[in-house]
Design a protein around this motif. Structure first.
Motif, PDB file in Angstrom:
ATOM      1  N   GLN A   1       6.110 -14.672   0.035  1.00 57.09           N
ATOM      2  CA  GLN A   1       7.400 -15.122  -0.490  1.00 57.09           C
ATOM      3  C   GLN A   1       8.211 -13.941  -1.026  1.00 57.09           C
ATOM      4  OE1 GLN A   1       7.044 -18.037  -3.598  1.00 57.09           O
ATOM      5  NE2 GLN A   1       9.180 -18.655  -3.455  1.00 57.09           N
ATOM      6  N   ALA A   2       7.544 -13.016  -1.715  1.00 56.59           N
ATOM      7  CA  ALA A   2       8.237 -11.842  -2.250  1.00 56.59           C
ATOM      8  C   ALA A   2       8.776 -10.969  -1.121  1.00 56.59           C
ATOM      9  CB  ALA A   2       7.290 -11.045  -3.139  1.00 56.59           C
ATOM     10  N   MET A   3       8.025 -10.843  -0.034  1.00 55.05           N
ATOM     11  CA  MET A   3       8.487 -10.045   1.108  1.00 55.05           C
ATOM     12  C   MET A   3       9.703 -10.692   1.774  1.00 55.05           C
ATOM     13  SD  MET A   3       4.767  -8.978   2.689  1.00 55.05           S
ATOM     14  CE  MET A   3       5.468  -8.364   4.226  1.00 55.05           C
ATOM     15  N   ARG A   4       9.751 -12.017   1.830  1.00 57.34           N
ATOM     16  CA  ARG A   4      10.905 -12.694   2.425  1.00 57.34           C
ATOM     17  C   ARG A   4      12.177 -12.463   1.604  1.00 57.34           C
ATOM     18  NH1 ARG A   4       7.143 -17.113   2.786  1.00 57.34           N
ATOM     19  NH2 ARG A   4       6.254 -17.271   4.894  1.00 57.34           N
TER      20      ARG A   4
ATOM     21  N   PHE B   1      -0.396   0.895  -5.491  1.00 54.55           N
ATOM     22  CA  PHE B   1      -1.690   0.478  -4.969  1.00 54.55           C
ATOM     23  C   PHE B   1      -1.960   1.024  -3.554  1.00 54.55           C
ATOM     24  CE2 PHE B   1      -1.099  -2.487  -8.384  1.00 54.55           C
ATOM     25  CZ  PHE B   1      -2.380  -2.746  -8.843  1.00 54.55           C
ATOM     26  N   GLN B   2      -1.044   1.824  -3.030  1.00 48.05           N
ATOM     27  CA  GLN B   2      -1.208   2.450  -1.718  1.00 48.05           C
ATOM     28  C   GLN B   2      -1.546   1.403  -0.653  1.00 48.05           C
ATOM     29  OE1 GLN B   2      -4.034   5.668  -2.085  1.00 48.05           O
ATOM     30  NE2 GLN B   2      -2.717   6.840  -3.457  1.00 48.05           N
ATOM     31  N   CYS B   3      -0.645   0.418  -0.570  1.00 49.58           N
ATOM     32  CA  CYS B   3      -0.834  -0.687   0.368  1.00 49.58           C
ATOM     33  C   CYS B   3       0.484  -0.965   1.068  1.00 49.58           C
ATOM     34  CB  CYS B   3      -1.326  -1.932  -0.363  1.00 49.58           C
ATOM     35  SG  CYS B   3      -0.188  -2.519  -1.661  1.00 49.58           S
ATOM     36  N   CYS B   4       0.434  -1.833   2.073  1.00 42.28           N
ATOM     37  CA  CYS B   4       1.643  -2.159   2.818  1.00 42.28           C
ATOM     38  C   CYS B   4       1.540  -3.586   3.337  1.00 42.28           C
ATOM     39  CB  CYS B   4       1.830  -1.189   3.982  1.00 42.28           C
ATOM     40  SG  CYS B   4       3.363  -1.447   4.910  1.00 42.28           S
ATOM     41  N   GLY B   5       2.565  -4.376   3.071  1.00 40.24           N
ATOM     42  CA  GLY B   5       2.583  -5.755   3.544  1.00 40.24           C
ATOM     43  C   GLY B   5       1.599  -6.642   2.809  1.00 40.24           C
ATOM     44  N   ASN B   6       1.396  -7.825   3.354  1.00 38.15           N
ATOM     45  CA  ASN B   6       0.450  -8.773   2.770  1.00 38.15           C
ATOM     46  C   ASN B   6      -0.958  -8.480   3.274  1.00 38.15           C
ATOM     47  OD1 ASN B   6      -0.849 -10.917   1.628  1.00 38.15           O
ATOM     48  ND2 ASN B   6       0.210 -12.490   2.780  1.00 38.15           N
TER      49      ASN B   6
ATOM     50  N   SER C   1       8.343   2.565   1.087  1.00 33.23           N
ATOM     51  CA  SER C   1       7.191   2.544   0.178  1.00 33.23           C
ATOM     52  C   SER C   1       5.870   2.372   0.910  1.00 33.23           C
ATOM     53  CB  SER C   1       7.362   1.433  -0.858  1.00 33.23           C
ATOM     54  OG  SER C   1       7.603   0.176  -0.231  1.00 33.23           O
ATOM     55  N   CYS C   2       5.927   2.075   2.216  1.00 39.43           N
ATOM     56  CA  CYS C   2       4.691   1.960   2.999  1.00 39.43           C
ATOM     57  C   CYS C   2       4.197   3.311   3.508  1.00 39.43           C
ATOM     58  CB  CYS C   2       4.917   1.037   4.202  1.00 39.43           C
ATOM     59  SG  CYS C   2       4.957  -0.722   3.793  1.00 39.43           S
ATOM     60  N   CYS C   3       5.008   4.362   3.337  1.00 41.87           N
ATOM     61  CA  CYS C   3       4.640   5.671   3.876  1.00 41.87           C
ATOM     62  C   CYS C   3       3.481   6.282   3.102  1.00 41.87           C
ATOM     63  CB  CYS C   3       5.841   6.610   3.821  1.00 41.87           C
ATOM     64  SG  CYS C   3       7.187   6.108   4.923  1.00 41.87           S
ATOM     65  N   ASN C   4       2.539   6.819   3.859  1.00 44.44           N
ATOM     66  CA  ASN C   4       1.377   7.484   3.275  1.00 44.44           C
ATOM     67  C   ASN C   4       1.777   8.895   2.859  1.00 44.44           C
ATOM     68  OD1 ASN C   4      -1.088   8.659   2.670  1.00 44.44           O
ATOM     69  ND2 ASN C   4      -2.154   7.702   4.390  1.00 44.44           N
ATOM     70  N   ILE C   5       1.675   9.177   1.565  1.00 39.90           N
ATOM     71  CA  ILE C   5       2.097  10.487   1.069  1.00 39.90           C
ATOM     72  C   ILE C   5       1.155  11.593   1.532  1.00 39.90           C
ATOM     73  CG2 ILE C   5       3.248   9.506  -0.951  1.00 39.90           C
ATOM     74  CD1 ILE C   5       0.788  10.207  -2.594  1.00 39.90           C
ATOM     75  N   ASN C   6      -0.021  11.232   2.035  1.00 33.47           N
ATOM     76  CA  ASN C   6      -0.986  12.226   2.509  1.00 33.47           C
ATOM     77  C   ASN C   6      -0.802  12.551   3.988  1.00 33.47           C
ATOM     78  OD1 ASN C   6      -2.326  12.220  -0.051  1.00 33.47           O
ATOM     79  ND2 ASN C   6      -3.343  10.313   0.543  1.00 33.47           N
TER      80      ASN C   6
ATOM     81  N   LYS D   1      -4.063  -0.480   4.266  1.00 31.43           N
ATOM     82  CA  LYS D   1      -4.582  -1.620   3.494  1.00 31.43           C
ATOM     83  C   LYS D   1      -3.452  -2.566   3.119  1.00 31.43           C
ATOM     84  CE  LYS D   1      -7.714  -0.834   0.366  1.00 31.43           C
ATOM     85  NZ  LYS D   1      -8.368  -0.431  -0.911  1.00 31.43           N
ATOM     86  N   GLY D   2      -3.709  -3.884   3.217  1.00 37.47           N
ATOM     87  CA  GLY D   2      -2.739  -4.876   2.779  1.00 37.47           C
ATOM     88  C   GLY D   2      -2.721  -4.995   1.260  1.00 37.47           C
ATOM     89  N   CYS D   3      -1.565  -5.364   0.723  1.00 35.39           N
ATOM     90  CA  CYS D   3      -1.436  -5.451  -0.736  1.00 35.39           C
ATOM     91  C   CYS D   3      -2.244  -6.611  -1.323  1.00 35.39           C
ATOM     92  CB  CYS D   3       0.031  -5.605  -1.112  1.00 35.39           C
ATOM     93  SG  CYS D   3       0.992  -4.103  -0.833  1.00 35.39           S
ATOM     94  N   ARG D   4      -2.466  -7.659  -0.543  1.00 37.08           N
ATOM     95  CA  ARG D   4      -3.296  -8.760  -1.037  1.00 37.08           C
ATOM     96  C   ARG D   4      -4.712  -8.272  -1.298  1.00 37.08           C
ATOM     97  NH1 ARG D   4      -4.256 -13.364   3.144  1.00 37.08           N
ATOM     98  NH2 ARG D   4      -5.444 -11.662   4.030  1.00 37.08           N
ATOM     99  N   GLN D   5      -5.273  -7.519  -0.366  1.00 40.61           N
ATOM    100  CA  GLN D   5      -6.617  -6.989  -0.545  1.00 40.61           C
ATOM    101  C   GLN D   5      -6.675  -6.007  -1.703  1.00 40.61           C
ATOM    102  OE1 GLN D   5      -8.160  -4.967   2.903  1.00 40.61           O
ATOM    103  NE2 GLN D   5     -10.043  -4.313   1.867  1.00 40.61           N
ATOM    104  N   ALA D   6      -5.640  -5.157  -1.813  1.00 38.98           N
ATOM    105  CA  ALA D   6      -5.623  -4.164  -2.890  1.00 38.98           C
ATOM    106  C   ALA D   6      -5.562  -4.836  -4.258  1.00 38.98           C
ATOM    107  CB  ALA D   6      -4.446  -3.221  -2.704  1.00 38.98           C
TER     108      ALA D   6
END
Length: 366
Positions: free
Chosen positions: A136-139, A163-168, A212-217, A248-253
């Motif tokens: 819902q937040a992503m929508r 949390f170094q995650c992306c999406g659900n 914000s999904c970009c990996n800084i490494n 990693k998905g943000c739900r898992q994180a």
């Protein structure tokens, strides 16, 4: 036959009372710890309530807060009782209170155990709340101009960076929703209009993700758009570029983060339950041994202490018979309209005589 009977001398009774006094004060501290843990969990859940569905998951911290406050009150009273019980003559002031106190403490320890089990069973409800809330937040990520949703973009971006995650479930979740507002789309371009018309719901979907999904490494500049198009980028293969985006998905994180907190709290509550159970056992031995001293009349004599005066089955039968007798007396009072002085006749008027009139009334009539 008494269950787990132990013989106590006066010295052992006094030492038991002193130890229980100390343990009760330690239990007051554990009650404060439970209260603090419940408050901490409540704050942690409140911090990200925008990313969770409207499910009642606050009952766990609320119960821990309540149990912590009750633990402070019960163990404070228990400490006072055990302190006075060092002197067997002062026990008379608490004699009528100790059994109800022990019963209440027993049910309280059950509540502590239930609180520990609730911490471990909270995992599934939390996962469901995160799954629905994140989608819902992503929508609403693009709705930066709508009241009540204008901060969701900042919240989601902060979450993905922290949390170094992306999406659900993963970065491909962004491909299924329109996360760019129409106000930032150039409607004069044919490509944009065609993309909007090609979608049944009129959404602007693309294989791109927020920054914000970009990996800084990642060793190369982040590729946010046309992620699945290898020909759009030099020396690029999206299936092997694992370092470009957070996998990693943000739900898992978030679930891993909260699970670690909840399991730690659950273990603490379980240890507290074992501690409270040991204190309750000691108070029961102290109560029964002091009651036997009063029966003997000699405060310096030896006495027996036990957990149950009879076996478990006999105790259950006794309590069951008490409950049945209370039920019967309640039925009698109900039949008497609450007045115990009224006698309920055992026979009906039909047994008085052929005229269905009691003898006394028949004599008055004649």
């Amino acid at each position: 036959m008494a269950v787990l009977k132990v013989k106590f001398t006066k010295t052992r009774r006094d030492k038991l009372a002193q130890i229980l006094w100390i343990l009760n004060w330690i239990s007051v501290v554990t009650g404060i710890i439970l209260f603090s843990l419940g408050l901490f969990l409540k704050v942690e859940l409140k911090k990200r309530e925008e990313l969770m569905a409207e499910k009642d998951i606050q009952y766990v911290p609320n119960m821990l807060i309540a149990v912590g406050l009750i633990a402070c009150a019960i163990n404070f009273l228990g400490g006072k009782i055990c302190y006075d019980c060092v002197d067997s003559t002062k026990f008379l002031r608490w004699k009528l209170i100790m059994l109800p106190y022990i019963v209440c403490t027993f049910f309280f320890t059950l509540c502590v155990l239930v609180g520990a089990l609730m911490c471990y069973s909270m995992h599934w409800e939390l996962e469901e709340a995160l799954d629905l809330g994140l989608m819902q937040a992503m929508r609403f990520y693009k709705d930066t101009d709508m009241p009540g949703r204008c901060f969701l973009k900042h919240t989601v971006d902060t979450l993905q960076i922290q949390f170094q995650c992306c999406g659900n479930s993963g970065y491909k979740d962004w491909f299924q929703i329109q996360w760019i507002s129409n106000r930032y789309l150039d409607m004069s371009k044919k490509e944009v209009v065609d993309r909007l018309r090609s979608n049944v719901e009129g959404k602007y979907l693309m294989d791109g993700v927020p920054f914000s999904c970009c990996n800084i490494n990642s060793p190369r500049p982040c590729i946010q758009q046309q992620i699945t198009n290898n020909s759009a980028h030099f020396n690029y293969e999206h299936q092997t570029e694992d370092q470009n985006l957070w996998m990693k998905g943000c739900r898992q994180a978030l679930l891993e983060y909260y699970t670690h907190i909840i399991q730690s709290i659950g273990l603490t509550v379980l240890i507290t339950w074992l501690f409270e159970l040991s204190v309750l056992t000691g108070v029961r031995y102290l109560q029964t041994s002091l009651e036997n001293v009063l029966r003997q009349g000699d405060p310096d004599s030896e006495s027996d202490g036990w957990l149950l005066e009879n076996s478990l089955m006999e105790t259950a039968r006794t309590n069951l018979s008490i409950i049945k007798s209370l039920g019967k007396s309640n039925q009698i009072n109900t039949a008497n309209n609450g007045d115990p002085n009224i006698d309920v006749p055992s026979t009906s008027k039909a047994h008085y005589g052929p005229d269905n009139v009691p003898p006394k009334e028949k004599m008055e009539t004649s």
